[in-house]
Design a protein around this motif. Sequence first.
Motif, PDB file in Angstrom:
ATOM      1  N   SER A 140      58.054  38.067  56.773  1.00  0.00           N
ATOM      2  CA  SER A 140      59.346  38.486  56.186  1.00  0.00           C
ATOM      3  C   SER A 140      58.608  39.456  55.203  1.00  0.00           C
ATOM      4  N   LEU A 141      58.859  40.944  55.539  1.00  0.00           N
ATOM      5  CA  LEU A 141      57.563  41.500  55.110  1.00  0.00           C
ATOM      6  C   LEU A 141      59.208  42.557  54.515  1.00  0.00           C
ATOM      7  N   LEU A 142      58.541  43.122  53.459  1.00  0.00           N
ATOM      8  CA  LEU A 142      59.166  44.250  52.789  1.00  0.00           C
ATOM      9  C   LEU A 142      58.757  45.290  51.707  1.00  0.00           C
ATOM     10  N   PHE A 143      58.507  47.004  52.356  1.00  0.00           N
ATOM     11  CA  PHE A 143      57.719  47.171  51.796  1.00  0.00           C
ATOM     12  C   PHE A 143      58.868  48.443  51.260  1.00  0.00           C
ATOM     13  N   ALA A 144      58.860  49.467  49.788  1.00  0.00           N
ATOM     14  CA  ALA A 144      58.911  50.024  49.888  1.00  0.00           C
ATOM     15  C   ALA A 144      59.054  51.209  48.340  1.00  0.00           C
ATOM     16  N   ASP A 145      58.920  51.612  48.349  1.00  0.00           N
ATOM     17  CA  ASP A 145      58.782  52.962  46.939  1.00  0.00           C
ATOM     18  C   ASP A 145      59.748  52.168  45.899  1.00  0.00           C
ATOM     19  N   SER A 146      61.053  52.057  46.122  1.00  0.00           N
ATOM     20  CA  SER A 146      61.234  50.584  45.121  1.00  0.00           C
ATOM     21  C   SER A 146      62.326  49.851  45.883  1.00  0.00           C
ATOM     22  N   GLN A 205      67.492  44.054  44.502  1.00  0.00           N
ATOM     23  CA  GLN A 205      67.630  42.667  44.940  1.00  0.00           C
ATOM     24  C   GLN A 205      67.389  42.251  46.418  1.00  0.00           C
ATOM     25  N   ALA A 206      66.395  41.262  46.785  1.00  0.00           N
ATOM     26  CA  ALA A 206      65.430  40.872  47.502  1.00  0.00           C
ATOM     27  C   ALA A 206      65.137  39.001  47.329  1.00  0.00           C
ATOM     28  N   ALA A 207      65.513  38.767  48.775  1.00  0.00           N
ATOM     29  CA  ALA A 207      64.914  37.383  48.513  1.00  0.00           C
ATOM     30  C   ALA A 207      65.083  37.476  50.099  1.00  0.00           C
ATOM     31  N   LEU A 208      63.107  37.401  50.428  1.00  0.00           N
ATOM     32  CA  LEU A 208      62.437  36.968  51.632  1.00  0.00           C
ATOM     33  C   LEU A 208      61.953  35.299  51.887  1.00  0.00           C
ATOM     34  N   SER A 209      62.371  35.269  52.821  1.00  0.00           N
ATOM     35  CA  SER A 209      61.685  33.502  53.270  1.00  0.00           C
ATOM     36  C   SER A 209      61.173  33.086  54.245  1.00  0.00           C
ATOM     37  N   THR A 210      60.164  32.986  54.199  1.00  0.00           N
ATOM     38  CA  THR A 210      59.709  31.979  55.702  1.00  0.00           C
ATOM     39  C   THR A 210      59.211  30.362  55.436  1.00  0.00           C
ATOM     40  N   ALA A 211      59.386  29.979  56.719  1.00  0.00           N
ATOM     41  CA  ALA A 211      59.184  28.413  56.795  1.00  0.00           C
ATOM     42  C   ALA A 211      57.379  27.850  56.989  1.00  0.00           C
ATOM     43  N   ASN A 212      57.554  29.020  58.126  1.00  0.00           N
ATOM     44  CA  ASN A 212      55.829  28.871  58.870  1.00  0.00           C
ATOM     45  C   ASN A 212      54.974  30.567  58.434  1.00  0.00           C
ATOM     46  N   GLY A 213      54.428  31.054  58.021  1.00  0.00           N
ATOM     47  CA  GLY A 213      54.567  31.916  57.800  1.00  0.00           C
ATOM     48  C   GLY A 213      54.175  32.541  56.241  1.00  0.00           C
ATOM     49  N   ASP A 214      54.008  34.343  56.513  1.00  0.00           N
ATOM     50  CA  ASP A 214      54.051  34.394  54.964  1.00  0.00           C
ATOM     51  C   ASP A 214      55.108  35.528  54.229  1.00  0.00           C
ATOM     52  N   ALA A 215      54.770  35.565  53.422  1.00  0.00           N
ATOM     53  CA  ALA A 215      55.877  36.566  52.748  1.00  0.00           C
ATOM     54  C   ALA A 215      55.588  37.366  51.779  1.00  0.00           C
ATOM     55  N   LEU A 216      55.954  38.957  52.515  1.00  0.00           N
ATOM     56  CA  LEU A 216      54.847  39.943  50.914  1.00  0.00           C
ATOM     57  C   LEU A 216      55.660  40.880  50.899  1.00  0.00           C
ATOM     58  N   LEU A 217      55.445  41.785  49.408  1.00  0.00           N
ATOM     59  CA  LEU A 217      56.221  42.578  49.030  1.00  0.00           C
ATOM     60  C   LEU A 217      55.167  43.521  48.424  1.00  0.00           C
ATOM     61  N   GLU A 218      55.311  44.565  48.525  1.00  0.00           N
ATOM     62  CA  GLU A 218      54.570  45.546  48.259  1.00  0.00           C
ATOM     63  C   GLU A 218      55.642  47.054  47.809  1.00  0.00           C
ATOM     64  N   ILE A 272      52.042  33.822  50.041  1.00  0.00           N
ATOM     65  CA  ILE A 272      52.931  35.094  49.676  1.00  0.00           C
ATOM     66  C   ILE A 272      52.639  35.861  48.377  1.00  0.00           C
ATOM     67  N   LEU A 273      52.169  37.467  48.966  1.00  0.00           N
ATOM     68  CA  LEU A 273      51.322  39.036  48.855  1.00  0.00           C
ATOM     69  C   LEU A 273      52.330  39.275  47.908  1.00  0.00           C
ATOM     70  N   VAL A 274      52.092  39.609  46.763  1.00  0.00           N
ATOM     71  CA  VAL A 274      52.802  41.051  45.412  1.00  0.00           C
ATOM     72  C   VAL A 274      52.246  41.669  44.965  1.00  0.00           C
ATOM     73  N   ARG A 275      52.538  42.313  45.812  1.00  0.00           N
ATOM     74  CA  ARG A 275      51.942  44.227  45.071  1.00  0.00           C
ATOM     75  C   ARG A 275      52.787  44.941  44.487  1.00  0.00           C
ATOM     76  N   ILE A 276      52.542  45.488  43.436  1.00  0.00           N
ATOM     77  CA  ILE A 276      54.254  46.086  42.645  1.00  0.00           C
ATOM     78  C   ILE A 276      52.934  47.574  42.058  1.00  0.00           C
ATOM     79  N   GLY A 277      53.412  48.194  42.008  1.00  0.00           N
ATOM     80  CA  GLY A 277      52.684  49.692  41.547  1.00  0.00           C
ATOM     81  C   GLY A 277      52.277  50.505  42.719  1.00  0.00           C
ATOM     82  N   GLN A 278      52.543  50.023  43.878  1.00  0.00           N
ATOM     83  CA  GLN A 278      51.932  50.918  45.117  1.00  0.00           C
ATOM     84  C   GLN A 278      53.180  50.596  46.571  1.00  0.00           C
ATOM     85  N   GLY A 279      54.151  51.562  46.732  1.00  0.00           N
ATOM     86  CA  GLY A 279      54.943  51.972  47.518  1.00  0.00           C
ATOM     87  C   GLY A 279      54.543  51.151  48.835  1.00  0.00           C
ATOM     88  N   LYS A 280      54.940  52.270  50.010  1.00  0.00           N
ATOM     89  CA  LYS A 280      55.563  51.527  51.263  1.00  0.00           C
ATOM     90  C   LYS A 280      53.622  52.231  51.832  1.00  0.00           C
TER      91      LYS A 280
END
Length: 129
Positions: free
Chosen positions: A54-60, A63-76, A121-129
């Motif tokens: 479950s992947l979300l890449f955005a400048d901003s 509200q968001a919910a990302l979920s996965t049973a067998n995989g990675d969740a990534l927010l940038e 789970i990987l979170v990167r804030i301060g760097q958009g898409k």
Amino acid sequence: RGNCTMESESGDVKVSGSAAVSGKIRLTTENGDAQVKGGAVGGPVELRSSNGDSLLFADSVGQAALSTANGDALLETGAMQGDVTLTSGNGDRILPPGWKKGYSRGSGSPSLTLESGNGDILVRIGQGK
């Protein structure tokens, strides 16, 4: 703009836009990745994969919910405008530098919730898409 719902049993589901992505977005897949990529992603966004990322890449992001049973969740993202939850089966939580469990910045709002069980789970804030 507008609401978007996509479901797949085998394959990726993706929404992308070069500018704002608004409206309610719900992407669900059994065997593939669920991904949203855009400028300002307002939400609410729900990304769910059973056997994929479950992947979300955005400048901003709102509200968001990302979920996965067998995989990675990534927010940038460059900035969080609303509450975000990332849930994964088993694995690591990789936070931005200086962040730790229970970390609070400013007023503590919006909130970022991470749950890990089987994947990264990987979170990167301060760097958009």
